[in-house]
Design an enzyme around this catalytic site. Structure first.
Site, PDB file in Angstrom:
ATOM      1  N   TRP A  34       0.826  -1.218   0.000  1.00  0.00           N
ATOM      2  CA  TRP A  34       0.000   0.000   0.000  1.00  0.00           C
ATOM      3  C   TRP A  34       0.853   1.257   0.000  1.00  0.00           C
ATOM      4  O   TRP A  34       0.438   2.297  -0.518  1.00  0.00           O
ATOM      5  CB  TRP A  34      -1.108  -0.041   1.035  1.00  0.00           C
ATOM      6  CG  TRP A  34      -0.829   0.166   2.502  1.00  0.00           C
ATOM      7  CD1 TRP A  34       0.276  -0.177   3.197  1.00  0.00           C
ATOM      8  CD2 TRP A  34      -1.745   0.755   3.452  1.00  0.00           C
ATOM      9  NE1 TRP A  34       0.125   0.132   4.521  1.00  0.00           N
ATOM     10  CE2 TRP A  34      -1.104   0.706   4.716  1.00  0.00           C
ATOM     11  CE3 TRP A  34      -3.016   1.302   3.385  1.00  0.00           C
ATOM     12  CZ2 TRP A  34      -1.711   1.182   5.882  1.00  0.00           C
ATOM     13  CZ3 TRP A  34      -3.625   1.779   4.549  1.00  0.00           C
ATOM     14  CH2 TRP A  34      -2.984   1.716   5.770  1.00  0.00           C
ATOM     15  N   ASP A  35       2.066   1.161   0.519  1.00  0.00           N
ATOM     16  CA  ASP A  35       2.975   2.311   0.411  1.00  0.00           C
ATOM     17  C   ASP A  35       3.180   2.669  -1.061  1.00  0.00           C
ATOM     18  O   ASP A  35       3.076   3.836  -1.458  1.00  0.00           O
ATOM     19  CB  ASP A  35       4.352   1.989   1.018  1.00  0.00           C
ATOM     20  CG  ASP A  35       4.286   1.730   2.507  1.00  0.00           C
ATOM     21  OD1 ASP A  35       3.721   0.692   2.888  1.00  0.00           O
ATOM     22  OD2 ASP A  35       4.788   2.556   3.283  1.00  0.00           O
ATOM     23  N   TYR A  80      16.230  -5.734   8.077  1.00  0.00           N
ATOM     24  CA  TYR A  80      14.798  -5.762   8.408  1.00  0.00           C
ATOM     25  C   TYR A  80      14.436  -7.155   8.908  1.00  0.00           C
ATOM     26  O   TYR A  80      14.837  -8.156   8.316  1.00  0.00           O
ATOM     27  CB  TYR A  80      13.953  -5.439   7.171  1.00  0.00           C
ATOM     28  CG  TYR A  80      12.463  -5.395   7.472  1.00  0.00           C
ATOM     29  CD1 TYR A  80      11.892  -4.253   8.016  1.00  0.00           C
ATOM     30  CD2 TYR A  80      11.650  -6.511   7.239  1.00  0.00           C
ATOM     31  CE1 TYR A  80      10.524  -4.221   8.314  1.00  0.00           C
ATOM     32  CE2 TYR A  80      10.291  -6.476   7.538  1.00  0.00           C
ATOM     33  CZ  TYR A  80       9.740  -5.325   8.075  1.00  0.00           C
ATOM     34  OH  TYR A  80       8.395  -5.292   8.382  1.00  0.00           O
ATOM     35  N   GLY A 166      -2.291  -3.166   7.863  1.00  0.00           N
ATOM     36  CA  GLY A 166      -1.532  -1.914   7.720  1.00  0.00           C
ATOM     37  C   GLY A 166      -1.490  -1.141   9.028  1.00  0.00           C
ATOM     38  O   GLY A 166      -0.656  -0.275   9.219  1.00  0.00           O
ATOM     39  N   ASP A 168      -0.688  -2.042  12.256  1.00  0.00           N
ATOM     40  CA  ASP A 168      -0.113  -3.261  12.832  1.00  0.00           C
ATOM     41  C   ASP A 168      -0.381  -3.573  14.294  1.00  0.00           C
ATOM     42  O   ASP A 168      -0.654  -4.706  14.633  1.00  0.00           O
ATOM     43  CB  ASP A 168       1.403  -3.227  12.638  1.00  0.00           C
ATOM     44  CG  ASP A 168       1.777  -3.046  11.180  1.00  0.00           C
ATOM     45  OD1 ASP A 168       0.889  -3.010  10.329  1.00  0.00           O
ATOM     46  OD2 ASP A 168       2.978  -2.936  10.911  1.00  0.00           O
ATOM     47  N   ARG A 200       7.470   1.589  19.009  1.00  0.00           N
ATOM     48  CA  ARG A 200       7.263   0.378  18.206  1.00  0.00           C
ATOM     49  C   ARG A 200       6.526  -0.691  19.026  1.00  0.00           C
ATOM     50  O   ARG A 200       6.413  -0.594  20.249  1.00  0.00           O
ATOM     51  CB  ARG A 200       8.627  -0.175  17.755  1.00  0.00           C
ATOM     52  CG  ARG A 200       9.390   0.716  16.801  1.00  0.00           C
ATOM     53  CD  ARG A 200       8.866   0.708  15.390  1.00  0.00           C
ATOM     54  NE  ARG A 200       8.797  -0.630  14.815  1.00  0.00           N
ATOM     55  CZ  ARG A 200       8.306  -0.910  13.602  1.00  0.00           C
ATOM     56  NH1 ARG A 200       7.857   0.068  12.831  1.00  0.00           N
ATOM     57  NH2 ARG A 200       8.261  -2.142  13.151  1.00  0.00           N
ATOM     58  N   GLU A 400       6.899   9.294   9.889  1.00  0.00           N
ATOM     59  CA  GLU A 400       5.960   8.201   9.608  1.00  0.00           C
ATOM     60  C   GLU A 400       4.642   8.426  10.351  1.00  0.00           C
ATOM     61  O   GLU A 400       3.574   8.192   9.809  1.00  0.00           O
ATOM     62  CB  GLU A 400       6.634   6.885  10.045  1.00  0.00           C
ATOM     63  CG  GLU A 400       5.884   5.627   9.676  1.00  0.00           C
ATOM     64  CD  GLU A 400       6.590   4.376  10.201  1.00  0.00           C
ATOM     65  OE1 GLU A 400       7.615   4.497  10.905  1.00  0.00           O
ATOM     66  OE2 GLU A 400       6.093   3.270   9.918  1.00  0.00           O
TER      67      GLU A 400
END
Ligand code: 9WN
Length: 433
Positions: A34-35, A80, A166, A168, A200, A400
């Site tokens: 989706w980004d 990642y 999305g 999360d 996070r 973000e």
């Protein structure tokens, strides 16, 4: 404003990697579904070839069954977690032979993105030719959803993982985590080396995330098995609203193209059923907006989040329902000391204005709300959403996500997560144009 726009363009160009964009450096080094779509909307305003290439690359990673993965691992990097080696998408017999990816998806924005690209273009003929070259792949993706993700044939599709939503670590999932007891896995987080851990998800939340993937992997990402066994099976209002918006845009684009009566008829069938079920099943009168439904445990999840208002973007609620939703939004999220629109109900004890999807403001949801409120005639509130989005970026940078509390923005430290984040830049360009 010109300076801000130029900075946004610089962010997008910096995150462009020849054939696709990364969401931001370090934290997210691959292409996300989706980004990508939302980034293309920004590029369309100043570099249409990049916008189109972004979508072509995304669709190039589509599986034979129509599925589009949520991350496409274009490069080898261990910065990642969890990466390609963990996800092992090749377990699925129809997965892409060309790209490594995850075996989960994300909100299907591509249909409405194609329409945005077409609307933005000043060369409609060329733009329509581009649409013609990719639209059947997007249709195939919708076919996948309605054939594989709707076991009770309701017109509503499920997600089987919070990463598919999305959003999360939304507090909505807390109820689902209570039904699970995953092992205490040993793994090395990478996100918290790039971003403060307080912004996070927790280690225990990651245990849940990994456990659901382990179950899917044990069954080679087979959709029927996942529907039968995944402890996480949710009908998400944001995800379904995005699919409905994309259905609508595909219909409009096929009509422009002509000669596609069968596909238009099928899309209209899906759409009719989807809109009715959505409105009947996901609207909660007491909450005063749309909510999530836990399909695994057969129960509504009566919590307000920014996803509750996404149906405005898709034209789902009647004007009366839209009015109820706007009242709810302004009462709970719209106080003088709050920026619109927090990702979770600021009056709830689960609200956390610093932590990821548990409270901060996200630009992509604000962009959808702005469009939705405008289309229902709530011009003043739409203007506030737009002004708040611009103010948050001006004060802090292209983060973000952002603290929703106004008092946190006196020294430019109210932006969280990754910086120079692509969709914050892309959608700002669109909002300013
Ligand atoms: C997992 C890339 C993605 C977004 C999601 C956002 C975040 C990933 C993560 O970053 O999720 O997909 O590692 O936290 O929640 O919406 O697409 O920007």
């Amino acid at each position: 404003m010109k300076i801000l726009q130029q900075r946004a363009i610089d962010v997008l160009n910096k995150n462009w990697k020849d054939t696709f964009s990364i969401p931001c450096a370090n934290l997210y080094p691959f292409q996300w579904f989706w980004d990508s779509g939302l980034i293309a909307i920004g590029f369309a305003h100043f570099d249409m070839p990049k916008a189109e290439k972004e979508i072509e690359t995304l669709l190039d990673a589509q599986w034979d069954n129509g599925f589009i993965p949520h991350i496409i691992f274009h490069t080898e990097t261990d910065t990642y977690f969890p990466g390609a080696d963990f996800h092992k998408s090749s377990l699925h017999p129809q997965s892409s032979k060309k790209y490594k990816s995850t075996g989960m998806t994300q909100p299907p924005v591509t249909g409405f993105v194609l329409k945005e690209l077409y609307d933005t273009s000043d060369n409609k003929k060329a733009s329509l030719a581009f649409v013609q070259s990719v639209i059947d792949k997007v249709y195939h993706n919708h076919e996948y959803f309605y054939n594989k993700r709707d076991p009770q044939d309701e017109g509503l599709v499920y997600i089987y993982h919070n990463w598919e939503s999305g959003t999360d670590n939304s507090p909505i999932w807390d109820d689902i985590w209570k039904t699970m007891n995953p092992p205490d896995y040993t793994f090395e987080r990478r996100d918290t080396t790039h971003v403060d851990a307080s912004e996070r998800p927790s280690k225990r939340e990651y245990d849940h995330y990994l456990h659901i993937i382990e179950i899917a992997k044990a069954h080679n990402y087979d959709d029927a098995k996942i529907a039968e066994l995944s402890p996480f099976l949710v009908q998400d209002p944001l995800f379904n609203a995005v699919l409905i918006k994309s259905n609508k845009c595909l219909i409009e684009l096929y009509e422009l193209l002509g000669d596609n009566d069968d596909k238009i008829a099928q899309l209209k069938k899906w759409q009719d059923k989807a809109v009715k079920s959505f409105d009947n099943k996901l609207f909660d009168k007491e909450v005063g907006a749309y909510i999530h439904y836990d399909l695994r445990n057969e129960k509504p999840l009566p919590y307000l989040s920014s996803s509750s208002f996404a149906p405005l973007f898709s034209g789902i609620p009647s004007p009366e329902r839209a009015e109820t939703m706007v009242k709810t939004m302004m009462k709970k999220f719209g106080g003088d000391r709050q920026y619109l629109c927090a990702s979770f109900d600021p009056t709830s004890e689960r609200f956390n204005p610093k932590k990821y999807w548990r409270g901060p403001v996200w630009v992509n949801l604000n962009w959808m709300l702005y469009k939705g409120l405008t289309s229902y005639g709530y011009k003043d509130i739409a203007a506030r959403v737009k002004e708040d989005t611009i103010a948050l970026i001006e004060k802090n940078g292209f983060y973000e996500y952002f603290d929703s509390r106004k008092e946190m923005h006196t020294d430019g430290s109210g932006g969280y997560g990754g910086n120079d984040f692509s969709w914050s830049a892309a959608l700002l360009i669109d909002l300013l144009s």
